[in-house]
Design an enzyme around this catalytic site. Structure first.
Site, short mmCIF file in Angstrom:
data_model
loop_
_atom_site.label_atom_id
_atom_site.label_comp_id
_atom_site.label_asym_id
_atom_site.label_seq_id
_atom_site.Cartn_x
_atom_site.Cartn_y
_atom_site.Cartn_z
N ASP B 120 0.80 -1.23 0.00
CA ASP B 120 0.00 0.00 0.00
C ASP B 120 0.83 1.28 0.00
OD1 ASP B 120 0.97 -0.35 2.50
OD2 ASP B 120 -0.97 -0.42 3.51
N LYS B 171 6.82 2.94 15.59
CA LYS B 171 5.89 3.88 16.23
C LYS B 171 6.41 4.42 17.57
CE LYS B 171 1.86 1.87 13.95
NZ LYS B 171 2.46 0.64 13.37
N ASP B 227 1.94 6.31 2.14
CA ASP B 227 1.24 5.09 2.50
C ASP B 227 -0.24 5.39 2.26
OD1 ASP B 227 -0.28 3.21 3.86
OD2 ASP B 227 1.12 3.04 5.53
N1 LIG Z 1 0.57 -11.79 3.97
C1 LIG Z 1 0.23 -10.94 4.92
N2 LIG Z 1 0.33 -9.61 4.69
C2 LIG Z 1 -0.03 -8.77 5.68
C3 LIG Z 1 -0.48 -9.21 6.92
N3 LIG Z 1 -0.77 -8.13 7.69
C4 LIG Z 1 -0.48 -7.06 6.94
N4 LIG Z 1 -0.05 -7.43 5.73
C5 LIG Z 1 0.39 -6.59 4.65
O1 LIG Z 1 1.40 -5.77 5.14
C6 LIG Z 1 1.33 -4.48 4.59
C7 LIG Z 1 1.33 -3.46 5.68
O2 LIG Z 1 0.22 -3.65 6.51
P1 LIG Z 1 -0.75 -2.49 6.96
O3 LIG Z 1 -0.27 -1.20 6.42
O4 LIG Z 1 -1.00 -2.61 8.40
O5 LIG Z 1 -2.06 -2.83 6.14
P2 LIG Z 1 -3.29 -3.70 6.52
O6 LIG Z 1 -3.02 -4.53 7.71
O7 LIG Z 1 -3.74 -4.39 5.26
O8 LIG Z 1 -4.39 -2.62 6.83
P3 LIG Z 1 -5.01 -2.14 8.23
O9 LIG Z 1 -6.04 -3.15 8.59
O10 LIG Z 1 -5.62 -0.84 7.88
O11 LIG Z 1 -3.87 -2.06 9.18
C8 LIG Z 1 0.12 -4.43 3.71
O12 LIG Z 1 0.53 -4.57 2.40
C9 LIG Z 1 -0.68 -5.63 4.17
O13 LIG Z 1 -1.40 -6.21 3.09
C10 LIG Z 1 -0.56 -10.62 7.13
O14 LIG Z 1 -0.93 -11.12 8.18
N5 LIG Z 1 -0.18 -11.43 6.11
#
Ligand SMILES: Nc1nc2c(ncn2[C@@H]2O[C@H](COP(=O)(O)OP(=O)(O)OP(=O)(O)O)[C@@H](O)[C@H]2O)c(=O)[nH]1
Ligand SMILES: Nc1nc2c(ncn2[C@@H]2O[C@H](COP(=O)(O)OP(=O)(O)OP(=O)(O)O)[C@@H](O)[C@H]2O)c(=O)[nH]1
Ligand SMILES: [Mg+2]
Ligand SMILES: [Mg+2]
Lengths: 414, 369
Positions: B120, B171, B227
């Site tokens: 993202d 953070k 982001d």
């Molecule tokens: N494969 C995988 N990717 C993850 C996982 N948790 C987060 N990500 C990925 O890691 C990246 C960063 O995570 P975040 O920015 O927290 O995004 P997110 O968890 O999809 O979104 P929020 O629910 O808003 O936090 C994003 O591209 C997510 O798709 C997971 O458990 N498994």
């Protein structure tokens, strides 16, 4: 022969109608395209027997001259404005001008509060009054809710004779749901009663236990009607016609809707310049783009310009205002010469009577609530106000000639 | 010429696409975040295209949630690019590090380093420079860092002049530095020994230790970065992205009578007369903008309709939603998929869930279920 008297107060009255009354005296504020009290005049002039209309108030004769002369031309009755030297109260002013009212010896006179609006059933009222040989005054009455009734003159009637046995002006607790509409028929003999009431007031005044203020001050409701109750000289005719007071600015939009409905057909015969959702009053000199959509409940004054793609509903747009492209105006009054920018949104909050309660009237809530916050109400742009493009003005009041530079919500802008 | 300038084709990439994307709701209630179109292209495709440009030929997608949706859509889109897509399925979300352990077999087939990306982030992806820099210092990992005004919601990085990271704090409560983890890394397969097959955070459980061991370097990003995982940032990111298109003299930007500033309009969209579109607007495929509408700083997704005289500023209009005539919407209003906003309403910071029809104004920011 009959006469009519319209009480219009003066510049000190009608403060709750601000800021609309800052630019135009409240009695002359246009509702459905006509000055508020022109609706009274039209109702009186419809009666063949009504030969003279006296308007009493403490506005300067200058303020009223143009209107009176316009009315003279439009309606074939004598119309005169009588200026009080000081506000004498609803009874005091009548008594002061009693000779003018009695002149020519009319069989009776209508007495109309200038700040009510209604489908005035004057003919029926007169017929009712004429039947009551002893009656000095007949009050037009209407039903109110228990809760709201206490804000009005409350009456208790003998069910058979319709005589008013009890009258209280704005009681503290519930008395009756039959309220005084501020529309009356009076016989000339009422001036005898008033003379007695007046003498009582004067005695009180000089013995020092009357109210302060002007010695000629007298309330028609408290000093005349209340004592007349229970003497078989005071009657009330109950009507179901539409009726409302015009106290707050918000009531202008409500009154507009009903007067437009009553006067339906005034637009007939003219081709609509754009899509119109009835009822709408459009002054013939207004310039309206064909892509605008106007209505319901809109009055557009003289010389107004309405540009392409504009939407207006539930609003009054006063003379020479300009509404630019794609703007939306709803539940608002746009003052004279005011300008609303393109893609702007001027929105008020409707303050109609509760539609779910039978006989509910306008709640004449004050401008501010107890926390000092602006109560929800229509949005008002004073004369010459400029609303810039693409802004929103929500539930706000803008005093005349202010040029805004941003959006405002729930504010009074001085 | 030095021997480090190997072909990037041997470098693989793993993209983390398994998050729930909760902060981009209500959009992510209908589509997984990587598939939400940013500037008329799924967020993930921006990255895959940049990887392909840099010569990457194998992309591993670490998926857990809504994997089927993604597999169906992406396989098709990516086939045209000549890159192979491999899906690594998690049975439970493994966080941002666990997925690397799960894909261990794929990643350790070669001793070459591999890219790891959050799905993202939007920027001018610097993959070639990243690989080059990584090889030049010879340590286990390199992360791309970028400068932000408010670093506290990101992973904050402190590094020496030569790029070696001294500390990595996710953070932080107190200000340490304004350089943050941009969500793009290149790692040697040896890093896999630091990761276990369990839910694990790369930011909290891997990078701080690599930094401690002197095995992590930083490469500062040139140009914009965002982001785009939250509506407000999504719109800010769109502004930055469109500005960078302008700087590159991109012919993708729309030029027309009713357009102000940087605007993307899909060729299948129709724009009515007397509209004002822009600055900073993206209009998706099959969108209809009727006469006299004004749209600023907004994204209108595929198949949506903005009706006559509507005014929009700072909005994301979901797929197939309809914004009624004379509607005013502003302040990061997000309409989910297939939402209807009736004529003449005012929506201020509304977050409207999919398939909802709204008939009353939303004067203050609010979630409409
Ligand atoms: N494969 C995988 N990717 C993850 C996982 N948790 C987060 N990500 C990925 O890691 C990246 C960063 O995570 P975040 O920015 O927290 O995004 P997110 O968890 O999809 O979104 P929020 O629910 O808003 O936090 C994003 O591209 C997510 O798709 C997971 O458990 N498994
Ligand atoms: N000429 C004249 N008219 C008056 C005077 N006082 C009130 N009026 C008018 O008489 C009508 C009734 O006025 P009020 O008795 O003040 O109104 P109300 O209905 O009792 O309601 P409030 O405004 O709450 O007192 C209105 O049209 C006033 O403008 C006065 O001193 N002189
Ligand atoms: Mg009174
Ligand atoms: Mg997350």
């Amino acid at each position: 022969m009959l006469k009519a008297v319209i009480l219009i107060g003066g510049p000190q009255k009608g403060t709750r109608f601000r800021p609309l009354s800052l630019d135009t005296p409240k009695p002359l504020f246009p509702i459905a395209g006509l000055p508020l009290i022109q609706h009274h005049i039209a109702a009186c002039a419809k009666l063949e027997e009504c030969k003279e209309i006296l308007i009493i108030g403490s506005y300067t004769t200058n303020t009223m001259a143009q209107f009176v002369s316009d009315m003279q031309k439009e309606y074939h009755v004598i119309i005169r404005y009588l200026q009080e030297f000081a506000p004498l109260g609803t009874g005091g002013c009548l008594y002061h001008f009693r000779d003018q009212i009695r002149a020519g010896n009319p069989s009776a006179f209508f007495l109309l509060n200038g700040d009510v609006c209604a489908d005035f059933p004057l003919k029926e009222l007169w017929a009712f009054h004429a039947e009551k040989s002893e009656g000095l005054v007949t009050i037009m009455g209407t039903e109110a809710t228990r809760q709201q009734s206490v804000h009005y003159g409350c009456m208790v009637r003998d069910p058979a004779s319709k005589a008013v046995n009890h009258y209280v002006e704005k009681p503290n607790s519930y008395v009756s749901t039959l309220i005084n509409c501020g529309v009356y028929v009076c016989s000339l003999q009422v001036f005898h009663t008033m003379a007695e009431a007046f003498e009582k007031k004067q005695n009180g005044f000089y013995s020092g236990n009357g109210q302060s203020g002007h010695p000629g001050y007298m309330s028609w409701e408290q000093d005349v009607l209340a004592p007349l109750a229970g003497t078989n000289k005071l009657y009330a005719m109950q009507v179901t016609n539409w009726w409302s007071q015009v106290k707050t600015a918000g009531s202008a939009i409500y009154a507009n809707r009903h007067y437009l409905e009553l006067n339906r057909g005034r637009l007939d015969g003219r081709t609509a310049p754009c899509q119109i959702l009835p009822d709408v009053f459009l002054h013939p000199t207004a310039v309206v783009d064909s892509t605008a959509v106007i209505g319901p409940n809109v009055s557009i004054g003289a010389g107004v310009t309405i540009k392409a793609g504009v939407r207006i509903k539930e609003s009054i747009v006063l003379n020479n205002a300009t509404i630019n492209e794609h703007a939306l105006v709803m539940y608002s009054v746009v003052g004279q010469e005011a300008v609303v920018g393109e893609w702007s949104r001027v929105e008020g909050i409707p303050s109609d009577p509760d539609p779910n309660k039978p006989f509910a009237k306008m709640d004449n809530t004050p401008l501010f609530n107890t926390d000092g916050r602006l109560n929800p109400s229509i949005t008002i742009l004073g004369a010459g106000v400029v609303v810039p493009a693409e802004t929103i003005l929500l539930n706000s009041i803008v005093l005349p000639h202010k040029h805004l530079s941003r959006s405002f919500k729930h504010e009074i802008i001085l | 010429m030095c021997g480090t300038d190997k072909k990037l084709g041997e470098i693989r990439a793993l993209i983390l696409v398994g998050g729930y994307g909760t902060r981009l709701r209500p959009l992510t209630l209908s589509r997984p975040k990587p598939l939400v179109e940013f500037a008329n292209k799924p967020i993930l495709m921006h990255q895959i295209e940049a990887l392909v440009d840099a010569g990457v030929t194998q992309v591993i997608l670490a998926v857990s949630y809504r994997a089927d949706d993604m597999e169906k859509e992406l396989t098709e889109q990516v086939s045209k690019l000549g890159v192979s897509l491999t899906f690594s399925h998690e049975t439970e979300p493994l966080g941002t590090a666990g997925p690397l352990a799960l894909a261990r077999d794929l990643l350790s087939t070669s001793t070459e380093p591999f890219f790891v990306l959050n799905s993202d982030v939007i920027c001018d992806f610097p993959f070639k420079e990243l690989a080059k820099y990584h090889r030049s210092h010879g340590k286990e990992g390199t992360i791309v860092v970028t400068k932000v005004e408010e670093p506290s919601k990101y992973g904050v990085v402190c590094y020496k002049d030569d790029g070696q990271i001294e500390s990595f704090v996710e953070k932080p409560q107190e200000f340490i530095s304004n350089k943050i983890n941009a969500g793009m890394y290149i790692l040697n397969p040896s890093v896999l020994s630091r990761i276990e097959l369990r839910p694990m955070s790369i930011e909290k459980e891997v990078f701080p230790f690599m930094a401690r061991d002197g095995q992590l370097h930083a490469m500062e990003l040139q140009g914009f970065w965002m982001d785009v995982g939250q509506p407000k940032d999504f719109l800010t990111g769109m502004c930055l992205y469109l500005t960078s298109l302008r700087q590159k003299n991109s012919n993708k930007l729309y030029d027309g009578a009713c357009v102000v500033g940087n605007v993307l309009i899909d060729p299948t969209a129709t724009i009515g007369k007397g509209c004002r579109i822009g600055p900073n607007v993206t209009i998706g495929p099959d969108v209809v903008v009727e006469d006299g509408a004004c749209i600023k700083r907004s994204t209108i997704l595929r198949g949506a309709c903005v009706r006559q005289h509507a005014w929009l500023d700072g909005c994301i209009v979901g797929w197939r939603s309809v914004v009624g005539r004379w509607v005013r919407m502003e302040n990061t209003t997000v309409l989910g998929e297939d939402v209807i906003v009736k004529d003449e309403l005012y929506v201020n910071g509304g977050q409207v869930l999919p398939h909802k029809s709204i008939a009353l104004s939303v004067p203050e920011p609010q979630i409409i279920m």
